[in-house]
Structures are given as structure tokens and as C-alpha cells.
Design an enzyme around this catalytic site. Structure first.
Site, PDB file in Angstrom:
ATOM      1  N   SER A 186      26.507 -57.606  -1.240  1.00 43.26           N
ATOM      2  CA  SER A 186      25.329 -58.171  -0.694  1.00 43.26           C
ATOM      3  C   SER A 186      26.219 -59.303  -0.303  1.00 43.26           C
ATOM      4  O   SER A 186      26.877 -60.184   0.140  1.00 43.26           O
ATOM      5  CB  SER A 186      23.970 -57.979  -1.742  1.00 43.26           C
ATOM      6  OG  SER A 186      24.259 -59.454  -2.359  1.00 43.26           O
ATOM      7  N   LYS A 187      25.322 -59.787   0.905  1.00 47.66           N
ATOM      8  CA  LYS A 187      25.787 -61.118   1.348  1.00 47.66           C
ATOM      9  C   LYS A 187      25.997 -61.933   0.468  1.00 47.66           C
ATOM     10  O   LYS A 187      26.662 -62.790   0.456  1.00 47.66           O
ATOM     11  CB  LYS A 187      24.324 -61.855   2.389  1.00 47.66           C
ATOM     12  CG  LYS A 187      25.056 -62.300   2.966  1.00 47.66           C
ATOM     13  CD  LYS A 187      23.755 -62.827   4.533  1.00 47.66           C
ATOM     14  CE  LYS A 187      24.844 -63.552   5.033  1.00 47.66           C
ATOM     15  NZ  LYS A 187      24.704 -63.714   6.981  1.00 47.66           N
ATOM     16  N   ARG A 188      25.518 -62.340  -0.946  1.00 49.84           N
ATOM     17  CA  ARG A 188      24.519 -63.610  -1.517  1.00 49.84           C
ATOM     18  C   ARG A 188      26.132 -62.551  -1.933  1.00 49.84           C
ATOM     19  O   ARG A 188      27.155 -63.855  -2.930  1.00 49.84           O
ATOM     20  CB  ARG A 188      24.297 -63.305  -2.164  1.00 49.84           C
ATOM     21  CG  ARG A 188      22.962 -64.624  -2.309  1.00 49.84           C
ATOM     22  CD  ARG A 188      22.174 -64.833  -3.688  1.00 49.84           C
ATOM     23  NE  ARG A 188      22.559 -64.566  -4.668  1.00 49.84           N
ATOM     24  CZ  ARG A 188      21.610 -64.476  -5.748  1.00 49.84           C
ATOM     25  NH1 ARG A 188      20.706 -63.667  -5.440  1.00 49.84           N
ATOM     26  NH2 ARG A 188      22.350 -64.698  -6.802  1.00 49.84           N
TER      27      ARG A 188
END
Ligand code: GLU
Length: 488
Positions: free
Chosen positions: A251-253
Site C-alpha cells: 500500500s502507499k504506507r
């Protein structure tokens, strides 16, 4: 056989790290085999186009140091390399498929298809085209085409199996009966990805299609189109999924952002290339540092593993540190100058003082993980003004005891004032400051932060004695006096 590989991104935004990994592997495959690497822009999904993406694709590849032999900008024997400029080829292929009975015009309206899907869902049946237009005969199809909008559907085989012999995943068998007749050419004359990718990989003489795992399920479609058109299929290598260190979807995180974000954060291109290389490939199961040269000499698709690769930011940071260490002094100085000029506040005049940069660069080398840490650590040296900081910072590491901090500052003023201007070198500065321990009854370790804050505006940073030397006697004493004023 000359190996020809391609990176075929869709211009739907800034390429993300996972997507660029496909470019790295395809490029390495071509280079390791003395072959050619192509760049092709797959822009047939007009709804998803994002302006500016093509430039971001070029920029991302160039930043990593990936070069291509044929592509939209450099041309080549199979130009154009942008799919929207090649529509006639896909239309001709669609006509050929219709003529061969491997595709048919489908006149179903959007309303009919919606209703069909709704009833499939309600009946808990798998969604898919029900084949209504399969039976329309050639003459009727021709004449309806003159007045009605239509798409061209590829007729997937009803029986038997389609076998993908993937260079990474091994043999994967697909039951033809479970495959749906998919749209190959849309009503506006644009192909779908499936038709365009096959036509182009054939036309451009691609030998190996190296791409992400998410395309495995499309492979039977592609294999059947290859066969229907009488083309020799490319070899396929589907690269492993990239997951976060938690083994969940990236994910972006967990780090899935545009490649150029990493450039902006201050990773060296060589470190990033090494990092991407390890997302599914290994030299020998133990080597972590793999240079560009080694990659381009040693890459083999046989050493790509099928199981998911973890995107480990700690590893990226480690690699960045390693690549920083490997730079020559001149290279490092140039990097420091570049990042300092980029990030230091605008009021500090450019170009920056050459001598200062040269003096400070060696001190930074072991102290930055990413290059965006350069400017904050050396800002105190540049520009005329003393650093701003809240006065509480001076005593923070002394348990907030203002008077203690004041004692330290006074002792430092006394000790450093005694170092004469011509002897203002780090050894003398160090001796003077160490000499404060006894009268203060305090260890250097304990009071150093007061001096860091006074000089640099931060409680820790590049080595203190060197910093004071570079800062100079007058400026150092001035800053101590200023700290004194704040504490009083
Ligand atoms: N245009 C596809 C993508 O953006 C290419 C897939 C392939 O390499 O076949 O991922």
C-alpha cells in the site's frame, strides 16, 4: 535468437515502484543477452489517461539509468511506439480474426449487458458474456455493422485447455470452458489491451514478455490470440507480486508510491536500482549489493523466484547508506552541493560557498540515510543569520535546568575565548571543551547538547569540534553569547 524485451506502461499516472520493477527486469534480461530493450506506451484505455504521464515514465527510467533501444522518443524500425498511433494494425487484426471465425461482432447494448450481469449475480453464476451474438451469421453481421454500433469479441475456445509455460511460475493450466469471450476491439475502434499487446509483441518481434504477476490471468487470452492469428507466441515471465514486510498487499504506507517520490526523498538511483533488482531476483541467495554492471551481466530469468517479494524500506535505507559510502570524495561533494542547493532556504545565496561545502561534506557521509537529510544538518553554516530555536532546547537534555545550561555556556565562552584566532582548529577546540569537564563537574556527553543547540540550533548533528572549526571563532563565540542572552 536475439532477445527482445519491452516495458509497456500505460500512461495512467507516475509509474510506481512495483511497475518500474518490470522495466528493470526486462531491461536487464535484454542487456544480459546482448539483446534489445523497447519502450512502448499502451494508451488505448482512453478513460484512464493522465496528462503528463509519458514524461514521468521517461523521467523515471532516465533517473534509474535505464536506456532503451527503441521507443516513442528515439524511434526504431517498428515505429510508432505509442499504441494510439497504431490503430490500423489492431483493426486489421480484428478483421482477420472475424474472417477466421475467431472473433465476432457483438451488438449487445450496455443495457442488455447490465441486465445479463445482474441476473448472473442474482443466480450466483460467474459473470461473463452469454454468447448471444456468437450465432449471428456473416451476412447479417456485415449488414448490421453498417447501421449499429458494435464491439468485436474474441471467441475463446469452448473445450480443452490453454497451457501457459511461464519462465518463472512453471506450467499453469487454464480450462477453456471457464474463459469468457472478451472484447478485443471497442465500438470506437480502439483495441483493448489484450488485442493490442499481442499484435504489438508480434509486430515488434518481442521474444520475452516480462511483466507483473497481475497479468497471469490474462495470459490464456493472449495465447489464444497468438494462436488464432498464426503467430509464434512470446515467452512469458510473470514477476512475483510485491508485498509489504507484513506480507499484506503493498500500500502507499508500506512504500508503494511513485518511483520519483523516492528520487525526491533522496535515494541514489544506484541504490534504488539495486533495491528493485532484489524484488524477486537474486544473484546467489546471499549477495545484497548488486551493482548495475553485475546485474546487466548476470541477470537470468531462471533466478527469478515465483513467491512474493517483500518491499522492505529498511533494506532500501541500508542500501542507500552503502551506495553513499561507495561514492568518491568528489562525487559525494557534488551530491552534497546538489542537495544543499536544492533544500536550503531561499534566502541563502546560490551558488553556495565552495569551501564550506568541501569542508562539511566528509562529516556528513556517515550521517545521512537519505539525501534530504543533508540540508537540515548543515544549514547552520550557511547564510549570515544565527539559527533560530526555542530557548528551552538549550537545557532540554539537562532536565530543563536553565541555570545549568547557563553554567555550560559561560564555561564554553571562557574556554573558547582563550583559543586564539590562529589556533582555531578542531584539536584545540576539543582540548578547550574537554577542559570544561572538571570545573563544571559534568561529562562532555552530558553538556555537549547545550553547545550543539547554541551553534547549530539542534541538539545533535555533525561532529561538534569540526563544526565549530568550520563555523569559525567569531561566529562560534557570537552564537554562545546569543545563547547566554536567551538563558539570562
Ligand atoms: N500496459 C500494461 C501495464 O501497464 C502492460 C502489461 C504487459 O507488460 O503486458 O501494466
Amino acid at each position: 535468437m536475439t532477445v527482445r524485451t519491452r516495458y509497456a506502461p500505460s500512461p495512467t499516472g507516475d509509474p510506481h515502484v512495483g511497475n518500474i520493477r518490470s522495466a528493470v527486469f526486462a531491461w536487464a534480461m535484454a542487456r544480459a543477452n546482448g539483446g534489445q530493450f523497447l519502450l512502448r506506451i499502451e494508451d488505448t484505455d482512453r478513460a484512464r489517461l493522465v496528462p503528463g504521464s509519458m514524461d514521468a515514465i521517461f523521467e523515471s527510467l532516465r533517473w534509474l539509468g535505464i536506456d532503451w533501444d527503441e521507443g516513442p522518443d528515439v524511434g526504431g524500425p517498428h515505429a510508432p511506439y505509442v499504441q494510439s498511433e497504431r490503430l490500423h494494425l489492431y483493426q486489421a487484426a480484428a478483421s482477420e480474426l472475424i474472417a477466421k471465425g475467431r472473433a465476432y461482432r457483438c451488438f449487445c447494448t450496455a443495457e442488455r449487458l447490465d441486465a445479463m450481469r445482474a441476473s448472473q449475480t442474482a443466480a450466483k453464476r460467474p459473470p461473463g458474456y452469454d454468447g448471444l451474438c456468437r450465432g449471428i451469421d456473416a451476412a447479417e453481421s456485415e449488414s448490421r455493422a453498417k447501421s449499429e454500433p458494435f464491439v468485436v469479441r474474441f471467441r475463446m475456445k469452448d473445450e480443452g485447455q490453454t497451457v501457459l509455460r511461464d519462465l518463472v511460475r512453471g506450467e499453469i493450466v487454464f480450462e477453456n470452458a471457464l474463459q469468457d469471450d472478451f472484447v478485443a476491439l471497442k465500438s470506437d475502434g480502439f483495441p483493448t489491451y489484450h488485442l493490442a499487446v499481442v499484435v504489438d509483441d508480434h509486430e515488434m518481434e518481442i521474444t520475452h514478455a516480462i511483466r507483473g504477476d497481475e497479468w497471469v490471468s490474462s495470459a490464456p487470452k493472449h495465447l489464444q490470440i497468438f494462436e488464432a492469428l498464426g503467430y509464434e507466441p512470446t515467452l512469458f515471465a510473470h514477476l512475483p507480486l510485491i508485498v509489504g514486510v507484513d506480507r499484506k498487499k503493498l500500500s502507499k504506507r508500506s512504500g508503494d508510491t511513485a518511483l520519483l517520490d523516492y528520487a525526491k526523498k533522496g535515494y541514489l538511483p544506484d541504490a534504488m536500482l539495486n533495491f528493485l533488482t532484489l524484488l524477486g531476483w537474486s544473484l546467489d541467495d546471499k549477495t545484497t549489493i548488486i551493482s548495475r554492471e553485475t546485474l546487466l551481466k548476470s541477470f537470468t530469468v531462471e533466478r527469478v523466484v515465483p513467491n512474493p517479494a517483500a518491499f522492505d524500506l529498511d533494506r532500501l535505507n541500508f542500501l542507500n547508506g552503502q551506495y553513499i559510502k561507495q561514492l568518491t570524495d568528489e562525487q559525494w561533494e557534488a551530491v552534497v552541493r546538489e542537495w544543499a542547493e536544492r533544500d536550503l532556504p531561499g534566502h541563502i545565496l546560490r551558488p553556495l560557498d565552495e569551501d564550506l561545502v568541501r569542508q562539511v561534506a566528509p562529516l556528513l557521509r556517515d550521517r545521512v540515510g537519505t539525501l534530504s537529510e543533508v540540508a537540515p544538518q548543515i544549514e547552520f553554516l550557511f547564510g549570515g543569520a544565527a539559527p533560530e530555536y526555542p530557548k528551552e532546547l538549550l537545557s532540554e537534555r539537562l532536565g530543563g535546568e536553565h541555570m545549568e545550561a547557563l553554567r555550560v555556556v559561560d564555561a564554553a565562552l571562557l574556554a573558547l575565548d582563550a583559543v586564539s584566532p590562529e589556533l582555531w582548529v578542531k584539536e584545540r577546540i576539543e582540548a578547550a571543551i574537554r577542559g570544561m569537564e572538571e570545573p563544571l563537574g559534568m561529562k562532555l556527553r552530558k553538556f555537549a547538547s547545550v553547545l550543539y543547540v547554541a551553534a547549530m540550533g539542534r541538539a545533535a548533528g555533525i561532529p561538534l569540534f569540526d563544526s565549530l572549526e568550520i563555523l569559525g571563532r567569531e561566529r562560534s563565540l557570537d552564537r554562545l553569547r546569543r545563547a547566554r542572552g536567551l538563558l539570562e
